[in-house]
Scaffold this active site. Structure first.
Site, PDB file in Angstrom:
ATOM      1  N   GLY A  72      -6.137   1.326  -5.719  1.00 46.07           N
ATOM      2  CA  GLY A  72      -5.831   0.467  -6.856  1.00 46.07           C
ATOM      3  C   GLY A  72      -6.436  -0.921  -6.708  1.00 46.07           C
ATOM      4  O   GLY A  72      -6.971  -1.483  -7.674  1.00 46.07           O
ATOM      5  N   SER A  73      -6.370  -1.490  -5.516  1.00 46.70           N
ATOM      6  CA  SER A  73      -6.886  -2.848  -5.316  1.00 46.70           C
ATOM      7  C   SER A  73      -8.378  -2.900  -5.589  1.00 46.70           C
ATOM      8  O   SER A  73      -8.869  -3.826  -6.252  1.00 46.70           O
ATOM      9  CB  SER A  73      -6.612  -3.324  -3.884  1.00 46.70           C
ATOM     10  OG  SER A  73      -5.220  -3.331  -3.627  1.00 46.70           O
ATOM     11  N   ASN A 153       5.081  -3.444 -11.152  1.00 45.22           N
ATOM     12  CA  ASN A 153       5.456  -2.748  -9.917  1.00 45.22           C
ATOM     13  C   ASN A 153       6.807  -3.183  -9.363  1.00 45.22           C
ATOM     14  O   ASN A 153       7.388  -2.467  -8.561  1.00 45.22           O
ATOM     15  CB  ASN A 153       4.365  -2.937  -8.861  1.00 45.22           C
ATOM     16  CG  ASN A 153       3.911  -4.364  -8.721  1.00 45.22           C
ATOM     17  OD1 ASN A 153       3.415  -4.959  -9.684  1.00 45.22           O
ATOM     18  ND2 ASN A 153       4.102  -4.932  -7.551  1.00 45.22           N
ATOM     19  N   GLN A 181       1.131   1.799 -11.541  1.00 40.76           N
ATOM     20  CA  GLN A 181       2.526   2.247 -11.558  1.00 40.76           C
ATOM     21  C   GLN A 181       2.804   3.230 -12.701  1.00 40.76           C
ATOM     22  O   GLN A 181       3.809   3.936 -12.677  1.00 40.76           O
ATOM     23  CB  GLN A 181       3.478   1.052 -11.697  1.00 40.76           C
ATOM     24  CG  GLN A 181       3.542   0.170 -10.468  1.00 40.76           C
ATOM     25  CD  GLN A 181       4.236   0.818  -9.284  1.00 40.76           C
ATOM     26  OE1 GLN A 181       5.090   1.683  -9.428  1.00 40.76           O
ATOM     27  NE2 GLN A 181       3.865   0.400  -8.089  1.00 40.76           N
ATOM     28  N   SER A 201      -4.139   4.683  -8.587  1.00 42.12           N
ATOM     29  CA  SER A 201      -4.148   4.855  -7.137  1.00 42.12           C
ATOM     30  C   SER A 201      -3.399   6.129  -6.758  1.00 42.12           C
ATOM     31  O   SER A 201      -2.248   6.319  -7.168  1.00 42.12           O
ATOM     32  CB  SER A 201      -3.477   3.638  -6.493  1.00 42.12           C
ATOM     33  OG  SER A 201      -3.361   3.833  -5.109  1.00 42.12           O
ATOM     34  N   GLY A 202      -4.039   6.983  -5.966  1.00 44.87           N
ATOM     35  CA  GLY A 202      -3.474   8.298  -5.637  1.00 44.87           C
ATOM     36  C   GLY A 202      -2.108   8.270  -4.975  1.00 44.87           C
ATOM     37  O   GLY A 202      -1.237   9.077  -5.284  1.00 44.87           O
ATOM     38  N   HIS A 203      -1.893   7.306  -4.070  1.00 43.39           N
ATOM     39  CA  HIS A 203      -0.656   7.348  -3.274  1.00 43.39           C
ATOM     40  C   HIS A 203       0.584   6.926  -4.056  1.00 43.39           C
ATOM     41  O   HIS A 203       1.701   7.045  -3.555  1.00 43.39           O
ATOM     42  CB  HIS A 203      -0.798   6.526  -1.981  1.00 43.39           C
ATOM     43  CG  HIS A 203      -0.757   5.035  -2.141  1.00 43.39           C
ATOM     44  ND1 HIS A 203       0.388   4.319  -1.898  1.00 43.39           N
ATOM     45  CD2 HIS A 203      -1.704   4.138  -2.489  1.00 43.39           C
ATOM     46  CE1 HIS A 203       0.122   3.025  -2.080  1.00 43.39           C
ATOM     47  NE2 HIS A 203      -1.142   2.896  -2.444  1.00 43.39           N
ATOM     48  N   THR A 239     -20.332   7.300   0.919  1.00 47.77           N
ATOM     49  CA  THR A 239     -20.139   8.751   0.973  1.00 47.77           C
ATOM     50  C   THR A 239     -18.775   9.108   0.401  1.00 47.77           C
ATOM     51  O   THR A 239     -17.770   8.480   0.746  1.00 47.77           O
ATOM     52  CB  THR A 239     -20.251   9.235   2.439  1.00 47.77           C
ATOM     53  OG1 THR A 239     -21.545   8.889   2.912  1.00 47.77           O
ATOM     54  CG2 THR A 239     -20.030  10.739   2.547  1.00 47.77           C
ATOM     55  N   CYS A 326       4.137  -6.390  -0.520  1.00 47.84           N
ATOM     56  CA  CYS A 326       3.008  -7.253  -0.174  1.00 47.84           C
ATOM     57  C   CYS A 326       3.462  -8.692   0.031  1.00 47.84           C
ATOM     58  O   CYS A 326       2.774  -9.482   0.661  1.00 47.84           O
ATOM     59  CB  CYS A 326       1.964  -7.222  -1.281  1.00 47.84           C
ATOM     60  SG  CYS A 326       1.675  -5.598  -1.944  1.00 47.84           S
TER      61      CYS A 326
HETATM   62  C1  LIG Z   1       0.174  -0.426  -5.433  1.00 45.53           C
HETATM   63  C2  LIG Z   1      -0.416  -1.211  -6.539  1.00 45.53           C
HETATM   64  C3  LIG Z   1      -1.736  -1.696  -6.475  1.00 45.53           C
HETATM   65  C4  LIG Z   1      -2.591  -1.515  -5.250  1.00 45.53           C
HETATM   66  O1  LIG Z   1      -2.983  -0.189  -5.062  1.00 45.53           O
HETATM   67  P1  LIG Z   1      -3.550   0.258  -3.636  1.00 45.53           P
HETATM   68  O2  LIG Z   1      -4.027   1.649  -3.851  1.00 45.53           O
HETATM   69  O3  LIG Z   1      -2.415   0.177  -2.668  1.00 45.53           O
HETATM   70  O4  LIG Z   1      -4.669  -0.677  -3.299  1.00 45.53           O
HETATM   71  C5  LIG Z   1      -2.232  -2.384  -7.565  1.00 45.53           C
HETATM   72  N1  LIG Z   1      -1.487  -2.588  -8.654  1.00 45.53           N
HETATM   73  C6  LIG Z   1      -0.226  -2.145  -8.762  1.00 45.53           C
HETATM   74  C7  LIG Z   1       0.548  -2.384 -10.015  1.00 45.53           C
HETATM   75  C8  LIG Z   1       0.356  -1.453  -7.702  1.00 45.53           C
HETATM   76  O5  LIG Z   1       1.612  -1.024  -7.805  1.00 45.53           O
END
Ligand SMILES: *Cc1c(COP(=O)(O)O)cnc(C)c1O
Length: 395
Positions: A72-73, A153, A181, A201-203, A239, A326
């Site tokens: 996401g970042s 978030n 989110q 973001s996958g996680h 890659t 964070c």
């Molecule tokens: C977690 C989050 C991010 C960052 O994503 P990462 O994959 O951890 O770099 C960015 N924006 C929001 C709103 C998030 O909740």
């Protein structure tokens, strides 16, 4: 019996078992570099393009509008810095965002401000929701980008994305949304919602960490962030993280397919906890109660220190958060809670619980049974609580 309740799904989620199974071949036998020409690499290539289709389908995009990133970042940085660089050529240097974005957006905007860009951060009011008329009024001739998060978030509030998209489309301004989110929890359609760029973001939806995607509408041309090889059509070098890409594809497909049933359950847990916690004196819900993520509870308990609360919940086997992960390590209260008008001392007593499909109503009942005595204990030790009670007596 030791309890373990994971209630911090806004920070990260557990990797889904089916997702891991889909990834396994690409962590073991199928290690070919997707860019290589021999047939051993072709399975990697096929798997990546299959995942691109899965991600595209989940948000109503075309596969060729999906670019894989490291999370996401990176997606936020690419979208914002990439458009900022391009819009200068059109004589534009003004970017509109909000006060309560994730730091991946806010700190990126800080960096651009130092380079001379003009940044307007919109108010999100006491309910944690941007006003579309205020956004419209802030757009001027020099505005080249609007970036407003889809769902916050910390407090989980969902923004009027389709209305924002419409205003931006009419004004000819690029609209990016940090939907990290929202993806997997909210139905998204980039076409009807007029979204030009979207970060995920996958996680955050039971996929692996370190993989994300940026949707870039056809014809929108942010400058590259990562230069190097010709991967991702020459727009994002490196890659391919084949296993991660397969993981985000499998995770988003499953998340969208199961969304309605999961949300039903999460909302039940969320609303039960909010109602129970509101019985505690001098407590409040942060952010709009209806326009919020189905699994998000965010409350403040006056006279309580968030960090102490987290430690005592941890001792009871509960993983929760106070503001954003964070920001821990900093003494300042969360910028999100300040943005909705909370006083510093109230914002310090915040608790975020975020739920997923793994959670049950028994979890909710357990949390609500251990929380009130913990708050009582913390208040009994708190000079701030003594002061609040003394003031109450006076009035
Ligand atoms: C977690 C989050 C991010 C960052 O994503 P990462 O994959 O951890 O770099 C960015 N924006 C929001 C709103 C998030 O909740």
């Amino acid at each position: 019996m030791d309890r373990f309740i994971y209630a911090d799904n806004s920070a990260t989620t557990k990797l889904d078992g089916d997702v891991l199974n889909a990834m396994m071949p690409y962590l073991t036998t199928e290690y070919g570099n997707a860019s290589s020409l021999y047939s051993f690499a072709s399975q990697s290539k096929i798997a990546i393009e299959n995942a691109r289709e899965q991600v595209a389908k989940a948000i109503g995009a075309l596969p060729r509008e999906i670019y894989f990133t490291a999370g996401g970042s990176e997606s936020d940085n690419w979208a914002i810095k990439g458009i900022a660089k391009r819009m200068l050529k059109d004589g534009k240097n003004h970017i509109i965002s909000t006060k309560f974005e994730h730091h991946a957006v806010l700190h990126t905007l800080d960096a651009l401000k130092k380079e001379g860009f003009e940044i307007t951060l919109l108010d999100v009011h006491s309910d944690g929701i941007v006003r579309v008329d205020e956004l419209k009024a802030a757009i001027k001739d020099t505005t080249g980008l609007v970036t407003v998060m889809y769902a916050n978030n910390e407090i989980g509030t969902i923004q009027p994305v389709a209305e924002i998209g419409k205003v931006c489309r009419e004004a000819g301004v690029v609209f990016h949304t940090d939907a990290v989110q929202a993806v997997g929890n909210v139905a998204i359609d980039v076409e009807t919602q007029c979204i030009d760029m979207l970060s995920m973001s996958g996680h955050k939806f039971h996929g692996p960490k370190g993989i994300g995607a940026l949707y870039i509408r056809r014809g929108v041309l942010p400058a590259n962030l990562i230069d190097g090889g010709a991967q991702e059509k020459g727009r994002r070098a490196g890659t391919e993280n084949t296993a991660g890409i397969v993981g985000i594809g499998a995770a988003i497909e499953k998340a969208v397919a199961t969304m309605d049933a999961r949300n039903e359950k999460s909302k039940q847990i969320r609303d039960y906890i909010m109602n129970e916690c509101l019985k505690i004196e001098r407590s409040r819900v942060n952010g709009d109660r209806v326009n919020r993520l189905p699994g998000n509870v965010n409350m403040c308990f006056e006279g309580v220190e968030g960090e102490s609360l987290l430690l005592m919940l941890d001792a009871k086997g509960i993983c929760a958060s106070s503001g954003s992960a964070c920001t821990s390590g900093s003494l300042d209260p969360s910028h999100v809670l300040l943005s909705i008008g909370l006083k510093h001392e109230v914002a310090h007593g915040s608790l975020r619980l975020s739920f997923s499909d793994e959670n049950t109503m028994e979890d909710a009942e357990y949390i609500c049974s251990v929380l009130p005595p913990i708050i009582d204990r913390l208040r009994a030790m708190s000079p701030l609580w003594d002061r609040i009670m003394a003031e109450e007596k006076e009035n």
